[in-house]
Design a protein around this motif. Structure first.
Motif, PDB file in Angstrom:
ATOM      1  N   GLN A 195       0.805  -0.927   0.219  1.00 29.08           N
ATOM      2  CA  GLN A 195       0.046  -0.102   0.073  1.00 29.08           C
ATOM      3  C   GLN A 195       0.918   1.442  -0.114  1.00 29.08           C
ATOM      4  O   GLN A 195       0.587   1.726  -1.046  1.00 29.08           O
ATOM      5  N   LEU A 196       1.863   1.114   0.735  1.00 25.51           N
ATOM      6  CA  LEU A 196       3.098   2.535   0.705  1.00 25.51           C
ATOM      7  C   LEU A 196       3.430   2.827  -0.258  1.00 25.51           C
ATOM      8  O   LEU A 196       3.664   3.592  -0.959  1.00 25.51           O
ATOM      9  N   ALA A 197       3.455   1.463  -1.050  1.00 26.36           N
ATOM     10  CA  ALA A 197       4.708   1.956  -2.475  1.00 26.36           C
ATOM     11  C   ALA A 197       4.118   2.066  -3.418  1.00 26.36           C
ATOM     12  O   ALA A 197       4.003   2.302  -4.381  1.00 26.36           O
ATOM     13  N   GLY A 198       2.592   1.531  -3.579  1.00 30.48           N
ATOM     14  CA  GLY A 198       1.259   2.331  -4.829  1.00 30.48           C
ATOM     15  C   GLY A 198       1.379   3.928  -4.431  1.00 30.48           C
ATOM     16  O   GLY A 198       1.516   4.484  -5.553  1.00 30.48           O
ATOM     17  N   LEU A 199       0.941   4.279  -3.187  1.00 30.85           N
ATOM     18  CA  LEU A 199       0.838   5.342  -3.158  1.00 30.85           C
ATOM     19  C   LEU A 199       2.761   6.711  -3.481  1.00 30.85           C
ATOM     20  O   LEU A 199       1.818   7.304  -3.829  1.00 30.85           O
ATOM     21  N   GLY A 200       3.725   5.090  -3.094  1.00 26.47           N
ATOM     22  CA  GLY A 200       4.672   6.804  -3.398  1.00 26.47           C
ATOM     23  C   GLY A 200       4.379   6.204  -4.527  1.00 26.47           C
ATOM     24  O   GLY A 200       4.781   7.550  -5.531  1.00 26.47           O
ATOM     25  N   TYR A 201       4.388   5.616  -5.201  1.00 23.28           N
ATOM     26  CA  TYR A 201       4.127   5.220  -6.947  1.00 23.28           C
ATOM     27  C   TYR A 201       3.988   6.414  -7.830  1.00 23.28           C
ATOM     28  O   TYR A 201       3.930   7.108  -8.589  1.00 23.28           O
ATOM     29  N   VAL A 202       2.505   6.558  -7.433  1.00 25.02           N
ATOM     30  CA  VAL A 202       1.724   7.808  -7.656  1.00 25.02           C
ATOM     31  C   VAL A 202       1.892   8.819  -8.075  1.00 25.02           C
ATOM     32  O   VAL A 202       2.337   9.322  -8.889  1.00 25.02           O
ATOM     33  N   ALA A 203       2.544   9.000  -6.917  1.00 29.74           N
ATOM     34  CA  ALA A 203       2.517  10.284  -5.843  1.00 29.74           C
ATOM     35  C   ALA A 203       4.164  10.905  -6.794  1.00 29.74           C
ATOM     36  O   ALA A 203       4.056  11.905  -7.615  1.00 29.74           O
ATOM     37  N   MET A 204       5.047   9.952  -6.695  1.00 22.72           N
ATOM     38  CA  MET A 204       6.201   9.910  -8.647  1.00 22.72           C
ATOM     39  C   MET A 204       5.424  10.258  -9.252  1.00 22.72           C
ATOM     40  O   MET A 204       6.002  11.594  -9.755  1.00 22.72           O
ATOM     41  N   VAL A 205       5.030   9.522  -9.584  1.00 23.19           N
ATOM     42  CA  VAL A 205       5.152   9.836 -11.182  1.00 23.19           C
ATOM     43  C   VAL A 205       4.313  11.004 -11.533  1.00 23.19           C
ATOM     44  O   VAL A 205       4.304  11.873 -12.341  1.00 23.19           O
ATOM     45  N   VAL A 206       3.101  11.241 -10.987  1.00 22.46           N
ATOM     46  CA  VAL A 206       2.470  12.334 -10.805  1.00 22.46           C
ATOM     47  C   VAL A 206       2.959  13.987 -11.053  1.00 22.46           C
ATOM     48  O   VAL A 206       3.066  14.599 -11.630  1.00 22.46           O
ATOM     49  N   SER A 207       3.919  13.737  -9.728  1.00 18.45           N
ATOM     50  CA  SER A 207       4.546  15.174  -9.157  1.00 18.45           C
ATOM     51  C   SER A 207       5.569  15.609 -10.111  1.00 18.45           C
ATOM     52  O   SER A 207       5.921  16.495 -10.964  1.00 18.45           O
TER      53      SER A 207
END
Length: 218
Positions: A195-207
């Motif tokens: 769950q943490l990896a998913g949130l971090g990945y989406v935040a990284m790509v979107v940012s």
């Protein structure tokens, strides 16, 4: 020839398409030895494409090959001579391989300020690689701690590969656990990490995409 050149320019696109096709055909391969063999053959194709994608990224190819070959061999051994030890070692090797391939593609996407077509495809391919990696982590945990995951259907049985892959995709995308639920401490631990990896990945790509868009406009 044009298709071949396009595949060489965009290996991440081919990897993503094959993985998504695998999601559609895996259900037809469950439940029989012939289906398991077909499943492993398709897995070999995915692993080969992942290695090819890493070749075009900063990742070291020899690391991918060194992880991928024994993982494939152990998967084939598990088809004909299944054992807990084989499942544990194979699951661990597969997980490390997919995480390393995802890490290499992530470095590839973040290495410059220009977004190529293949880097856009790599965004999706990296997500699926992480999902595959955590699915194998679930396989690893289930082999070591039986009963770590339960479901509404046959709750006492071990969860199948498709069920664990489904759990991985729903967890990584933060869409919910649905009918597959971790019920041991180890199962819940790895689900929380995903769950943490998913949130971090989406935040990284979107940012990154937003940052590049703003930079181009200014």
């Amino acid at each position: 020839m044009n298709l071949l050149r396009g595949a060489r320019r965009n290996p991440s696109a081919i990897l993503l398409v094959v993985q998504l096709l695998g999601v559609l055909v895996y259900p037809a391969m469950e439940g029989s030895r012939g289906g398991r063999v077909g499943f492993e053959i398709l897995g070999i194709v995915v692993l080969t494409l992942a290695v090819f994608s890493v070749r075009s990224t900063p990742g070291l190819t020899w690391i991918s090959v060194g992880l991928g070959i024994p993982a494939v061999v152990l998967s084939l051994v598990d088809v004909f001579w299944p054992s807990v030890a084989v499942v544990v070692i194979s699951g661990a090797l597969h997980a490390v391989f997919y995480f390393y391939a995802a890490y290499s593609l992530l470095r590839y996407m973040l290495s410059d300020h220009d977004v190529s077509t293949d880097e856009l495809w790599a965004t999706g391919a990296t997500f699926t690689l992480v999902a595959w990696g955590f699915a194998y982590v679930f396989v690893f945990v289930q082999a070591l701690v039986p009963g770590s995951f339960t479901a509404a259907v046959n709750p006492q049985d071990d969860r199948t590969w498709m069920e664990l892959l489904f759990l991985s995709f729903t967890t990584l995308s933060s869409t919910g656990l649905s009918d597959i639920v971790p019920i041991t401490s180890w199962g819940r631990s790895v689900v929380m990490l995903e769950q943490l990896a998913g949130l971090g990945y989406v935040a990284m790509v979107v940012s990154r995409l937003v940052g590049l868009t703003v930079a181009k406009r200014t």
